[in-house]
Design a protein around this motif. Structure first.
Motif, PDB file in Angstrom:
ATOM      1  N   UNK A  40      22.288 -31.174   8.207  1.00  0.00           N
ATOM      2  CA  UNK A  40      22.332 -29.806   7.691  1.00  0.00           C
ATOM      3  C   UNK A  40      23.649 -29.109   8.053  1.00  0.00           C
ATOM      4  N   UNK A  41      24.572 -29.870   8.628  1.00  0.00           N
ATOM      5  CA  UNK A  41      25.918 -29.350   8.856  1.00  0.00           C
ATOM      6  C   UNK A  41      25.960 -28.084   9.683  1.00  0.00           C
ATOM      7  N   UNK A  42      26.705 -27.097   9.198  1.00  0.00           N
ATOM      8  CA  UNK A  42      26.915 -25.868   9.975  1.00  0.00           C
ATOM      9  C   UNK A  42      25.647 -25.037  10.120  1.00  0.00           C
ATOM     10  N   UNK A  43      24.613 -25.329   9.331  1.00  0.00           N
ATOM     11  CA  UNK A  43      23.358 -24.586   9.494  1.00  0.00           C
ATOM     12  C   UNK A  43      22.722 -24.851  10.851  1.00  0.00           C
ATOM     13  N   UNK A  44      22.995 -26.027  11.423  1.00  0.00           N
ATOM     14  CA  UNK A  44      22.378 -26.382  12.699  1.00  0.00           C
ATOM     15  C   UNK A  44      23.401 -26.558  13.817  1.00  0.00           C
ATOM     16  N   UNK A  45      24.588 -25.989  13.650  1.00  0.00           N
ATOM     17  CA  UNK A  45      25.586 -26.104  14.721  1.00  0.00           C
ATOM     18  C   UNK A  45      25.198 -25.274  15.941  1.00  0.00           C
ATOM     19  N   UNK A  46      24.340 -24.244  15.739  1.00  0.00           N
ATOM     20  CA  UNK A  46      23.968 -23.373  16.853  1.00  0.00           C
ATOM     21  C   UNK A  46      22.462 -23.218  17.003  1.00  0.00           C
ATOM     22  N   UNK A  47      21.700 -23.970  16.212  1.00  0.00           N
ATOM     23  CA  UNK A  47      20.252 -23.796  16.227  1.00  0.00           C
ATOM     24  C   UNK A  47      19.588 -25.123  15.869  1.00  0.00           C
ATOM     25  N   UNK A  48      18.444 -25.419  16.486  1.00  0.00           N
ATOM     26  CA  UNK A  48      17.707 -26.638  16.166  1.00  0.00           C
ATOM     27  C   UNK A  48      17.162 -26.566  14.747  1.00  0.00           C
TER      28      UNK A  48
END
Length: 445
Positions: A40-48
């Motif tokens: 999911x790329x940048x969608x999950x760079x800071x969140x599970x």
């Protein structure tokens, strides 16, 4: 359905028996929610991944949690690891799902330091193994293993009845998939009685199109023995190690065929498609069924506001959203602002994002709390492969990570990714060409 002990107290249809320091649950659930979701790329760079927004109002984790309580499973261990803060905050003590229980309820189970052999969760089965003590507290007869990153509705009690009636040691939920996609999954071969005669993990030449959904019911003694026997296997995984171990031991494995809606939203394209399916004239997945509600933790925010000049067509609009422009065939989260003259089409806009005046957003996934400047145009040009991660940023989508800033009047092509607070100088000639990416320091593509 349950064992009678001294001072037996029946809590609900899942049955809790409590005697002298003994708590017994017929079935408990272990929900694997620690994955990074790198596709999911940048969608999950800071969140599970299980904490990613879905359908404007929900988070992905809401679906298996709601399935549990709707099925009468009131004891759920949620195994977290990657970027767990938002996921932990969202679940809290389980109030929205009626899982705030004195006996059972929901428990967050991160990896923890031990006196010896401290380690992260290294595989799906390893994560469950590291929580044997938690499971033993409830003396379960059966353990339900779930993933935290799929969109579906399933009555696990029906699957449990099937498991018991078949006399199985392990039941695997399966569903038919197109033959050309079968190699992406673990697949099972069954006889006429649904008994599994062969199991293949992501085979190059599948012998069946019955794909494992990653949902298992184990008889407790069988699970415990298999986990202990495979305790030292590196990256111990259910599909690669535990299921083949049980099969080779001669345990009875059966396939529970499921024919409802089930979506693995592990890629940007599948995530976008699943959201778009919610707004079909006759949606394939219905969020509005009274008899099988999806519960979530919701903030108390104001109602929507739609201005006199606004236009909305076939879209989901979250609470607290203000629309002054045009929204068509899109899923809009809570607290979003769509500025005057702005046009949003075929897009997912998550909570707290601001779309500036006269911006045009087409076929985009924009994460939470993003600021899109006035006059920005997204989704222009030809579709070319992304230069950095062509397998991730595909499908002609524009993907913007949370808390990002897009300056006014820039143009953004297809199969692109942006993460961080960007400035005009990040866009040569005011354009991010198709297939490009802007990832600011500290963020991950």
């Amino acid at each position: 359905m349950f064992t009678i002990l001294e001072s037996c107290v029946i809590i609900n249809k899942n049955i809790t028996s409590r005697g002298d320091n003994v708590i017994k649950k017929e079935m408990i659930a272990m929900l694997l929610a620690g994955g990074q979701g790198s596709r999911l790329g940048v969608l999950t760079s800071k969140v599970a991944k299980p904490a990613v927004t879905f359908g404007g109002k929900y988070r992905i984790i809401d679906f298996p949690l709601s399935n549990c309580i709707n099925s009468g499973v009131d004891t759920v261990g949620v195994l977290t690891q990657y970027q767990p803060l938002r996921l932990n905050t969202h679940i809290g003590i389980g109030i929205p799902w009626d899982l705030d229980r004195n006996i059972g309820g929901v428990s967050i189970l991160p990896p923890y330091e031990k006196s010896t052999d401290t380690e992260w969760y290294t595989g799906t089965a390893n994560a469950i193994y590291q929580n044997l003590t938690y499971m033993e507290m409830f003396h379960p007869e059966y353990v339900l293993i779930l993933g935290g990153d799929h969109i579906y509705k399933m009555d696990y009690e029906v699957m449990l009845d099937f498991h018991k009636a078949s006399g199985a040691a392990v039941s695997i939920a399966v569903m038919p998939v197109p033959w050309e996609e079968a190699s992406r999954f673990g697949v099972v071969v069954t006889d006429d009685n649904s008994i599994i005669t062969e199991f293949q993990e992501k085979p190059k030449e599948p012998k069946s199109n019955l794909a494992s959904m990653g949902i298992y019911i184990f008889t407790w003694d069988v699970l415990k023995e298999a986990l202990i026997a495979n305790a030292n296997v590196p990256g111990c995984d259910f599909g690669k190690h535990v299921i083949p171990y049980c099969f080779d031991k001669g345990e009875k494995l059966v396939a529970y065929e499921y024919n409802g809606y089930w979506k693995d939203v592990g890629t940007l394209s599948s995530y976008w498609e699943a959201n778009m399916e919610l707004i079909d004239i006759i949606p394939e997945f219905n969020l509005y069924e009274e008899f099988w509600k999806i519960y979530t933790s919701s903030e108390i925010i104001p109602p929507q506001y739609v201005s006199a000049d606004a236009k909305i067509e076939r879209s989901i609009i979250g609470d607290g959203t203000e629309i002054y422009g045009e929204v068509r065939s899109s899923v809009i989260g809570a607290g979003v602002t769509i500025g005057k003259g702005a046009v949003v089409r075929d897009s997912i806009i998550m909570k707290g994002t601001v779309i500036g005046e006269n911006a045009v957003v087409e076929r985009a996934i924009i994460a939470e709390n993003v600021e899109v400047g006035s006059g920005v145009v997204m989704g222009i040009g030809e579709e070319v492969p992304n230069k950095y991660k062509p397998a991730v940023y595909a499908g002609g989508l524009v993907t913007i990570g949370e808390n990002s800033t897009i300056p006014a009047d820039v143009k953004i092509g297809k199969n692109t990714a942006i993460s961080g607070k960007t400035a005009p100088e990040d866009y040569p000639d005011g354009i991010l060409e198709s297939g490009g990416a802007i990832i600011k320091d500290g963020d991950v593509a």
